[in-house]
Design an enzyme around this catalytic site. Structure first.
Site, PDB file in Angstrom:
ATOM      1  N   PRO A  37      -5.933  -5.411  -9.598  1.00  0.00           N
ATOM      2  CA  PRO A  37      -6.489  -4.302 -10.385  1.00  0.00           C
ATOM      3  C   PRO A  37      -5.794  -3.004  -9.960  1.00  0.00           C
ATOM      4  O   PRO A  37      -5.938  -2.567  -8.818  1.00  0.00           O
ATOM      5  CB  PRO A  37      -7.975  -4.290  -9.995  1.00  0.00           C
ATOM      6  CG  PRO A  37      -8.238  -5.649  -9.427  1.00  0.00           C
ATOM      7  CD  PRO A  37      -6.958  -6.053  -8.754  1.00  0.00           C
ATOM      8  N   LEU A  38      -5.021  -2.419 -10.861  1.00  0.00           N
ATOM      9  CA  LEU A  38      -4.200  -1.253 -10.555  1.00  0.00           C
ATOM     10  C   LEU A  38      -4.836  -0.019 -11.183  1.00  0.00           C
ATOM     11  O   LEU A  38      -4.806   0.156 -12.403  1.00  0.00           O
ATOM     12  CB  LEU A  38      -2.776  -1.454 -11.078  1.00  0.00           C
ATOM     13  CG  LEU A  38      -1.757  -0.365 -10.759  1.00  0.00           C
ATOM     14  CD1 LEU A  38      -1.564  -0.206  -9.256  1.00  0.00           C
ATOM     15  CD2 LEU A  38      -0.424  -0.676 -11.434  1.00  0.00           C
ATOM     16  N   SER A  39      -5.414   0.846 -10.347  1.00  0.00           N
ATOM     17  CA  SER A  39      -6.166   1.992 -10.842  1.00  0.00           C
ATOM     18  C   SER A  39      -5.315   3.234 -11.022  1.00  0.00           C
ATOM     19  O   SER A  39      -5.771   4.201 -11.621  1.00  0.00           O
ATOM     20  CB  SER A  39      -7.311   2.309  -9.869  1.00  0.00           C
ATOM     21  OG  SER A  39      -6.784   2.801  -8.648  1.00  0.00           O
ATOM     22  N   GLY A  40      -4.113   3.240 -10.446  1.00  0.00           N
ATOM     23  CA  GLY A  40      -3.303   4.459 -10.476  1.00  0.00           C
ATOM     24  C   GLY A  40      -3.551   5.352  -9.285  1.00  0.00           C
ATOM     25  O   GLY A  40      -3.031   6.465  -9.233  1.00  0.00           O
ATOM     26  N   GLY A  41      -4.342   4.873  -8.315  1.00  0.00           N
ATOM     27  CA  GLY A  41      -4.588   5.636  -7.102  1.00  0.00           C
ATOM     28  C   GLY A  41      -3.695   5.176  -5.962  1.00  0.00           C
ATOM     29  O   GLY A  41      -2.915   4.223  -6.088  1.00  0.00           O
ATOM     30  N   VAL A  42      -3.837   5.834  -4.816  1.00  0.00           N
ATOM     31  CA  VAL A  42      -2.970   5.559  -3.668  1.00  0.00           C
ATOM     32  C   VAL A  42      -3.139   4.126  -3.168  1.00  0.00           C
ATOM     33  O   VAL A  42      -2.153   3.428  -2.883  1.00  0.00           O
ATOM     34  CB  VAL A  42      -3.266   6.561  -2.525  1.00  0.00           C
ATOM     35  CG1 VAL A  42      -2.617   6.111  -1.217  1.00  0.00           C
ATOM     36  CG2 VAL A  42      -2.780   7.950  -2.910  1.00  0.00           C
ATOM     37  N   ASP A  43      -4.371   3.651  -3.068  1.00  0.00           N
ATOM     38  CA  ASP A  43      -4.616   2.354  -2.452  1.00  0.00           C
ATOM     39  C   ASP A  43      -4.040   1.203  -3.270  1.00  0.00           C
ATOM     40  O   ASP A  43      -3.254   0.387  -2.765  1.00  0.00           O
ATOM     41  CB  ASP A  43      -6.114   2.150  -2.227  1.00  0.00           C
ATOM     42  CG  ASP A  43      -6.690   3.138  -1.233  1.00  0.00           C
ATOM     43  OD1 ASP A  43      -5.923   3.621  -0.385  1.00  0.00           O
ATOM     44  OD2 ASP A  43      -7.893   3.420  -1.295  1.00  0.00           O
ATOM     45  N   SER A  44      -4.427   1.091  -4.527  1.00  0.00           N
ATOM     46  CA  SER A  44      -3.919  -0.018  -5.342  1.00  0.00           C
ATOM     47  C   SER A  44      -2.417   0.110  -5.568  1.00  0.00           C
ATOM     48  O   SER A  44      -1.704  -0.896  -5.639  1.00  0.00           O
ATOM     49  CB  SER A  44      -4.661  -0.089  -6.678  1.00  0.00           C
ATOM     50  OG  SER A  44      -4.477   1.094  -7.438  1.00  0.00           O
TER      51      SER A  44
ATOM     52  N   GLU B 123       4.983 -19.289  22.062  1.00  0.00           N
ATOM     53  CA  GLU B 123       3.742 -19.861  22.598  1.00  0.00           C
ATOM     54  C   GLU B 123       3.114 -20.851  21.619  1.00  0.00           C
ATOM     55  O   GLU B 123       3.031 -20.585  20.412  1.00  0.00           O
ATOM     56  CB  GLU B 123       2.770 -18.718  22.899  1.00  0.00           C
ATOM     57  CG  GLU B 123       1.515 -19.111  23.634  1.00  0.00           C
ATOM     58  CD  GLU B 123       0.680 -17.908  24.051  1.00  0.00           C
ATOM     59  OE1 GLU B 123      -0.225 -18.080  24.876  1.00  0.00           O
ATOM     60  OE2 GLU B 123       0.941 -16.792  23.550  1.00  0.00           O
TER      61      GLU B 123
ATOM     62  N   CYS C  86       3.153 -15.290  27.745  1.00  0.00           N
ATOM     63  CA  CYS C  86       2.566 -14.177  26.996  1.00  0.00           C
ATOM     64  C   CYS C  86       1.836 -13.184  27.884  1.00  0.00           C
ATOM     65  O   CYS C  86       2.441 -12.340  28.520  1.00  0.00           O
ATOM     66  CB  CYS C  86       1.655 -14.713  25.892  1.00  0.00           C
ATOM     67  SG  CYS C  86       1.321 -13.485  24.591  1.00  0.00           S
TER      68      CYS C  86
ATOM     69  N   LYS D 193      -0.636 -21.792  31.618  1.00  0.00           N
ATOM     70  CA  LYS D 193      -0.795 -20.335  31.583  1.00  0.00           C
ATOM     71  C   LYS D 193      -1.778 -19.907  32.671  1.00  0.00           C
ATOM     72  O   LYS D 193      -2.813 -20.540  32.878  1.00  0.00           O
ATOM     73  CB  LYS D 193      -1.290 -19.903  30.206  1.00  0.00           C
ATOM     74  CG  LYS D 193      -1.219 -18.413  29.928  1.00  0.00           C
ATOM     75  CD  LYS D 193      -1.510 -18.133  28.459  1.00  0.00           C
ATOM     76  CE  LYS D 193      -1.376 -16.660  28.119  1.00  0.00           C
ATOM     77  NZ  LYS D 193      -1.577 -16.400  26.675  1.00  0.00           N
TER      78      LYS D 193
END
Length: 783
Positions: free
Chosen positions: A355-362, A45, A175, A114
């Site tokens: 920024p790497l914090s050592g947690g799940v998200d980062s 499309e 579509c 369309k």
């Protein structure tokens, strides 16, 4: 005339308003399809201009440049002796339409607009386009002068028609028409159309890939015939990642299917179809034949081109294809990584800073970048010249060839552990271990000096120094001390992102990556302009529970053993002082007053099922009846909606993230709701209380507890105090916390008014005194 035809659907990674690049990719797809033996090529499309032009569709330039690009494509020798259609916007009688344009040997055959707009989810098509409503009718379209000048053709049919060749008949859906309850493929099939073609711009959501496949299979199964589905893939300038999965189906079976995720800009998918299979299948469906005998006849545009050949007896028809769908973990692994790659190579930047914090998200953001690096290496090893060109351009190294994902990650990703006195040794160790295993360029810094400097400025001005609640401070002090750490990290992230390539003797800068998940955004458990504020966020549309599953998957697939301790660790912001033994005082779920699994449930009910407080309560009473009483469910629902209302303003500055979850609270495109609410939801909460009274006559709702002055002072039940007091220990901002030591701002102002009443005028106008001082809402609180 034979009976077998070879057709091609194409998957393109287009870019909004990149007419030159889009044209090159379209021409490449046509050339590849021709070289592979296809006599017909279709594409996705709005492929000429890019799907996500949005308000650029209101600019005459977009239509002009689309026609200029189309002319270059049509006049190309690549298109000779091949039936081709492309997607682009067309203005007809001062109305903008989303169209397919079919042409053969430099002659336009049909402009098909369309007929059903898509206006849900991230789509807003009716803002720019109008649906064609004249079914089975066409009008003459006067072609632009630039087309007439080159081709001599003055007009072309415009409208709802089909193309008839000597050997078959082709019709179009665009579509949304496939999703629409009144899909056009049924009427077209009854009118003798054997090949239905659909150019689409369908984006990725987790667990959604099967839907398109089911639709095209069901369409070709019920109506009989071939269904050709072409889709965009990649990031064309928006928060969505287009889903790929272009496919060809025949009589209910998929014959060929393109990839869902890939760094490849152009992918051509072919199938050889035996037209007699369509005819035999249809004639066997007796009820269909009865309907077809009385069907409305579509206008047919003649094209004197045989798509089949006379000597095709030895040509093999494509058999049915058996395939498996990607798991949600694989979709997280590949989708956001491909989105990051598109953003990086088109942004002109040299990599990422995280920024790497050592947690799940980062850690999830870091792992997704590592997945991107793996895909780049694999694409180069498979001979993708475009990927090799792009990575050399990004790294400013014309001789570089990536051979190892970790080595490439070291050049593309800088990770930084931003520790403080409140950080634990465990998170520092986890961050360093993960960075070592994925190969990122890792540094560690302390933010304490910067935090103390800002507190010194505050002390110099006010003579006061705030302290944490564990040190005797109030809620306001505690919150401010947490927020200052978060915001310092954001400032430092941008300083390092701008200068780290200078430090490493490379030109350019880095894109700052965010790492707040969709659940924390929904709850508002983040600080405005803190380290969640970034250039882009690969996980902003993904839930915490899905991220945990993704990390478990990545740990095994990539052998990233560092992820094991990250998965097992309790989520924490580490913004408050540790206990004397070094253990955590603060965890995210305790701060939020709800679990991540509960947040996912709230999110889906609020967005996917359109539940307000009362409806959500009614749904959850039955869902959670084995674990919670109606009163407990009510308190949980109320707490969520209070937090949602107080923090909704944060969504206006949410870092752009790849859309992946159906309950995303992204205010900018997907979730169009107010950002200023009355946080007590008085009418809605009273409806919940009334329902509880019916279920438990002895239950007295917390909103009717005794107040100091029931006429003027709003009540703050335990859960209200908790939500204000805790909003938010991990991430917050002054606006988000309507609290002064557990008492709401509105409540404090009314208390002050009570104390000064009689001594001096209240400041309210007469109407306020006569009405607002006496009129109460349904919970008894004055409005």
């Amino acid at each position: 005339m034979g009976r077998k035809i070879t057709v091609a659907v194409t998957t393109l990674n287009q870019w909004a308003l990149d007419f030159e690049g889009n044209m090159a990719r379209i021409l490449q797809s046509i050339l590849e399809a021709k070289d592979m033996g296809a006599s017909y090529r279709t594409g996705p499309e709005l492929e000429v201009c890019g799907y996500s032009c949005e308000d650029h569709f209101r600019e005459p330039d977009t239509f002009l440049h689309s026609w200029e690009t189309f002319l270059e494509i049509m006049m190309s020798p690549f298109c000779a002796n091949m039936l081709v259609d492309v997607g682009m916007p067309v203005m007809h009688q001062n109305v903008a339409y989303n169209c397919r344009i079919a042409f053969f040997n430099r002659k336009l055959l049909l402009i098909r607009p369309k007929m059903a707009m898509c206006d849900d989810g991230n789509y807003r098509e009716s803002r720019w386009f109008t649906a064609w409503t004249k079914a089975q009718k066409t009008e003459e379209y006067l072609l632009p002068h630039l087309i007439k000048e080159q081709t001599g053709q003055e007009t072309v049919p415009f409208g709802d028609a089909v193309i008839a060749t000597p050997d078959t008949c082709i019709g179009y859906e665009i579509c949304e028409e496939l999703w629409n309850v009144r899909s056009k493929h049924v009427e077209m099939s009854l009118s003798g159309v054997e090949i239905i073609v659909n150019g689409s711009g369908s984006y990725m959501e987790l667990r959604k890939a099967h839907i398109t496949n089911d639709l095209i299979c069901n369409a070709s199964f019920k109506a009989g015939g071939a269904y050709l589905f072409s889709n965009l893939r990649g990031c064309d300038g928006q928060r969505v990642y287009f889903n790929g999965c272009s496919a060809i189906a025949l009589n209910g079976d998929v014959l060929a299917r393109g990839k869902q995720f890939a760094l490849q800009d152009v992918e051509v998918t072919l199938a050889t179809i035996d037209l007699e299979e369509i005819r035999a299948y249809r004639v066997s469906l007796r009820s269909r034949c009865s309907s077809a005998a009385g069907a409305v006849v579509y206008p047919r545009i003649r094209c004197d081109f045989e798509m089949s050949t006379h000597n095709d007896i030895f040509k093999t028809a494509t058999p049915a294809l058996h395939f498996t769908y990607s798991s949600p973990e694989e979709e997280i692994e590949l989708g956001p990584a491909c989105w990051l790659w598109d953003y990086l190579r088109r942004s002109g930047q040299g990599g990422f800073f995280l920024p790497l914090s050592g947690g799940v998200d980062s850690s999830s953001s870091a792992t997704i970048v590592y997945s991107m690096c793996r895909q780049i290496v694999q694409a180069v090893q498979h001979g993708d010249a475009q990927v090799l060109y792009d990575i050399r351009k990004i790294l400013a190294d014309s001789d570089y060839t990536p051979i190892n994902a970790a080595a490439l990650c070291n050049r593309l990703l800088v990770t930084c552990y931003m520790g403080s006195v409140n950080s634990s040794k465990e998170t520092r160790r986890r961050a360093a271990q993960l960075a070592n295993q994925i190969g990122s360029y890792h540094i560690e810094i302390s933010i304490d000096l910067a935090v103390n400097a800002l507190l010194g400025i505050f002390n110099a001005v006010t003579g006061l120094t705030p302290v944490f609640r564990t040190q005797g401070g109030c809620a306001r002090q505690n919150l401010a001390l947490q927020n200052i750490q978060s915001r310092i990290r954001m400032v430092l992230a941008y300083i390092f992102a701008q200068l780290m390539l200078w430090v490493r003797n490379r030109p350019g800068g880095l894109l700052v990556l965010g790492s707040s998940n969709v659940d924390e955004s929904l709850r508002g458990y983040l600080t405005k302009y803190d380290c969640s504020s970034a250039d882009i966020n690969p996980i902003g549309g993904i839930s915490k529970t899905d991220l945990l599953r993704f990390l478990s998957y990545a740990k095994k697939k990539y052998n990233l053993t560092a992820l094991e301790s990250i998965i097992d660790a309790p989520p924490t912001a580490e913004l408050e002082p540790l206990l004397e033994n070094g253990q955590l005082l603060q965890t995210d779920e305790e701060d939020m007053g709800m679990s991540y699994s509960e947040l996912s449930e709230y999110g889906r009910l609020r967005k996917q099922y359109f539940c307000g407080p009362y409806s959500m309560f009614c749904r959850l009473v039955s869902t959670w009846k084995s674990d919670l009483t109606p009163k407990e469910v009510a308190e949980k629902v109320k707490h969520f909606f209070r937090c949602y209302a107080i923090n909704r303003h944060k969504m206006t500055v949410l870092t752009p993230s790849v859309h992946a979850e159906i309950y995303s609270p992204d205010d900018n495109r997907f979730d169009h709701r107010p950002f200023l609410y009355r946080a007590n939801w008085s009418w809605q909460f009273k409806a919940i209380d009334d329902e509880i009274d019916k279920l438990q006559p002895a239950y007295a709702p917390s909103s009717t507890q005794i107040r100091p002055n029931d006429d003027l002072v709003p009540s703050l039940d335990t859960s209200t105090q908790q939500s204000f007091h805790m909003d938010d220990s991990k991430h917050s901002s002054p606006m988000s916390s309507a609290s002064f030591d557990g008492v709401s701002t509105a409540g404090q102002l009314l208390i002050d008014n009570v104390e000064t009443q009689g001594a001096k005028p209240s400041g309210f106008s007469k109407v306020h005194v006569n009405v607002l001082g006496k009129l109460k809402d349904r919970t008894g609180i004055p409005v």
